[in-house]
Motif scaffolding. Structure first.
Motif, PDB file in Angstrom:
ATOM      1  N   PHE A 177     -15.597 -52.297  46.391  1.00  0.00           N
ATOM      2  CA  PHE A 177     -15.834 -50.945  45.865  1.00  0.00           C
ATOM      3  C   PHE A 177     -14.520 -50.175  45.744  1.00  0.00           C
ATOM      4  N   GLU A 178     -13.713 -50.191  46.819  1.00  0.00           N
ATOM      5  CA  GLU A 178     -12.445 -49.466  46.770  1.00  0.00           C
ATOM      6  C   GLU A 178     -11.544 -50.018  45.668  1.00  0.00           C
ATOM      7  N   ALA A 179     -11.614 -51.348  45.468  1.00  0.00           N
ATOM      8  CA  ALA A 179     -10.749 -51.974  44.464  1.00  0.00           C
ATOM      9  C   ALA A 179     -11.217 -51.681  43.031  1.00  0.00           C
ATOM     10  N   ILE A 180     -12.518 -51.441  42.872  1.00  0.00           N
ATOM     11  CA  ILE A 180     -13.025 -51.150  41.519  1.00  0.00           C
ATOM     12  C   ILE A 180     -12.567 -49.780  41.045  1.00  0.00           C
ATOM     13  N   LEU A 181     -12.423 -48.834  41.983  1.00  0.00           N
ATOM     14  CA  LEU A 181     -12.117 -47.457  41.611  1.00  0.00           C
ATOM     15  C   LEU A 181     -10.899 -47.432  40.692  1.00  0.00           C
ATOM     16  N   ASP A 182     -11.049 -46.731  39.590  1.00  0.00           N
ATOM     17  CA  ASP A 182      -9.979 -46.562  38.612  1.00  0.00           C
ATOM     18  C   ASP A 182      -9.538 -47.883  37.980  1.00  0.00           C
TER      19      ASP A 182
END
Ligand code: ADP
Ligand code: ZN
Ligand code: MG
Length: 482
Positions: free
Chosen positions: A396-401
């Motif tokens: 999830f954190e890696a998907i952001l932006d």
């Protein structure tokens, strides 16, 4: 002494018509100053206004959606005052005969439904804008906004707290957005609110002296100004002081209200019917046709989210509070049909990130750092057992932006969950060999170390082993060995 708060709100909603209310000029925001103007909206003498039919249609939509009576005949009236952004010297509005009256909106307050009555909804034109800070020696006037159509929506003094006022505004904004007649943007001023507030001794009926609060351009400002004012009223009255009916401005930086002027009264405006405009006659068939073509409204969508997706009322309320959020949810569910899990992600991690980035009052999900399809795909990876819940947080954190899909991120970072028995068995055995004391403790009856051993396995495998399988295998090995 205990005081009860009394609040009534006046909302100005800019309508999403292509052209202005009494001329053909564009309503587009952000154009070159004074480029969207003509002799009518610039207030030249001798011109005649022509009412935009779309504005009336939008007003009927709003009236029907809020359970108002639509007047078969109403009037446009002149409200006379002098200000540089009002070139005619009067605003065309409605006074004695508004287009709709006696409606209501049901608002959720502390989990329960509460009805806030609407006094009236009327049509009017917006004024231009004075610009004071561009030139040292003079003020400038931009008339692009002059004549942009507004609905003024006036509530009865039924609201009892600052929080309730916020909920009412959010519900009203949602209705207008679902009707596609107003974008509801408080920061840009297309959805504005003046708040009237007073207090009275608990148990008494008579209304107290009110102040009218202006310059409220966010939900935070509305709640902050109301709380400040409620406190000021209660303290003044308990100290035996007196309040004046006045208009006060919210100073968002200092978080105080300041007196702007003592309140003007209706007779100061010398209202009279505008002789240039005929009475507004609305035929019943037209109202019926508009009623038959009404879109799904927030309450109906909430009920559908509960029945169709089996969501708790709390989730459904939060997700349908904004049309774009509800659309986002439904797009994600189309990608992967696990509504409750998708709802949890939106209300949990996504709302948290928005808050951290101060995007939580930002109106469009297009500004969100993760798309609905990517969220759906992320949840599907968990449900298919490809990644663990813990790894999902990393993904999830890696998907952001990022424009990469969850699948790509899992592949690129080698995060795929290990589910094959042999690899897990190997990992378990390594941990057992490295922790002989805990193993013997477990065998001696201390079951608490089980959790510790699972933790060690997850740590050694960077959380990639399927936790359920790791648990099973660990239990097996421990009992086998005894
Ligand atoms: P005004 O004549 O100042 O415009 P209105 O009676 O038209 O006042 O009401 C304007 C708004 O103020 C409405 O939303 C109404 O519910 C609210 N209101 C009126 N009196 C009070 C009061 N004493 N305390 C709080 N709100 C009030
Ligand atoms: Zn014009
Ligand atoms: Mg009034």
């Amino acid at each position: 002494m205990k005081y009860e708060t009394v609040i009534g709100l006046e909302v100005h909603a800019q309508l999403l018509t292509e052209s202005k209310i009494f001329c053909g000029c564009s309503t587009k925001f952000g154009r070159e100053p004074n480029s969207n103007t003509c002799p009518v909206c610039a207030g030249f003498p001798g011109v005649l206004p022509v009412l935009n039919k779309k504005v009336v249609e939008f007003a009927i939509r709003a009236g029907l959606a809020t359970h108002c009576q639509i007047a078969a005949s109403s009037r446009l009236a002149r409200k006379n005052y002098f200000y540089p952004d009002l070139p005619k010297g009067y605003q065309i509005s409605q006074y004695e005969l508004p287009v709709s009256t006696n409606g209501y909106i049901d608002v959720t307050v502390a989990g329960a439904s509460k009805r806030i009555r609407l006094t009236r909804i009327h049509l009017e034109e917006d004024a231009g804008k004075n610009i004071h800070d561009l030139r040292g020696d003079s003020s400038l006037v931009d008339l692009n906004r002059a004549g942009v159509p507004l609905l003024e929506i006036v509530s009865e003094p039924d609201i009892r707290s600052a929080e309730e006022a916020g909920n009412y505004l959010k519900s009203l904004r949602a209705v207008l957005q679902y009707l596609e007649i107003c974008d509801g943007n408080m920061e840009e001023g297309s959805f504005r609110c003046d708040a009237n507030v007073s207090v009275r001794l608990e148990g008494t009926k008579e209304l107290g002296t009110k102040t009218e609060l202006k310059n409220l351009n966010s939900f935070k400002a509305v709640e902050g100004a109301l709380k400040y004012e409620i406190e000021r009223h209660s303290q003044t009255l308990s100290a035996g002081g007196k309040l004046f009916q006045e208009t006060r401005l919210w100073d968002a930086d200092r978080e105080v209200t300041r007196s702007m002027r003592t309140k003007e009264f209706a007779h100061d405006y010398r209202y009279f019917p505008d002789p240039d405009l005929l009475p507004l006659v609305i035929e019943e068939q037209w109202v019926e046709a508009i009623g038959a073509a009404m879109p799904e409204l927030p309450d109906a969508r909430k009920a559908r989210f509960i029945s169709q997706y089996r969501l708790p009322a709390y989730d459904a309320e939060l997700l349908t509070g904004r049309k774009d959020v509800a659309d986002y949810f439904e797009t994600a569910v189309k990608t992967h049909p696990n509504p409750k899990s998708i709802s949890n992600w939106i209300m949990g991690d996504i709302f948290r990130v928005l808050k951290e980035r101060k995007l939580d009052e930002q109106l469009y999900v297009s500004a969100w750092p993760i798309s609905a399809t990517h969220l759906g795909e992320l949840v599907s990876l968990i449900d298919e057992g490809k990644i663990s819940g813990r790894i999902a947080k990393t993904v999830f954190e890696a998907i952001l932006d990022s424009s990469r899909s969850p699948q790509q991120i899992v592949a690129d970072k080698g995060l795929e969950q290990v589910s094959d028995i042999e690899s897990i068995e190997m990992a378990v055995e390594e941990i057992l060999a490295a922790n002989p004391k805990q193993v013997s403790d477990y065998k001696a009856g201390n079951e608490k170390v089980f959790g510790f051993l699972v933790g060690q396995i997850m740590k050694a495998t960077k959380g990639k082993v399927n936790p359920q399988k790791a648990n099973e295998i660990l239990k097996q090995k421990l009992t086998q060995a005894s």
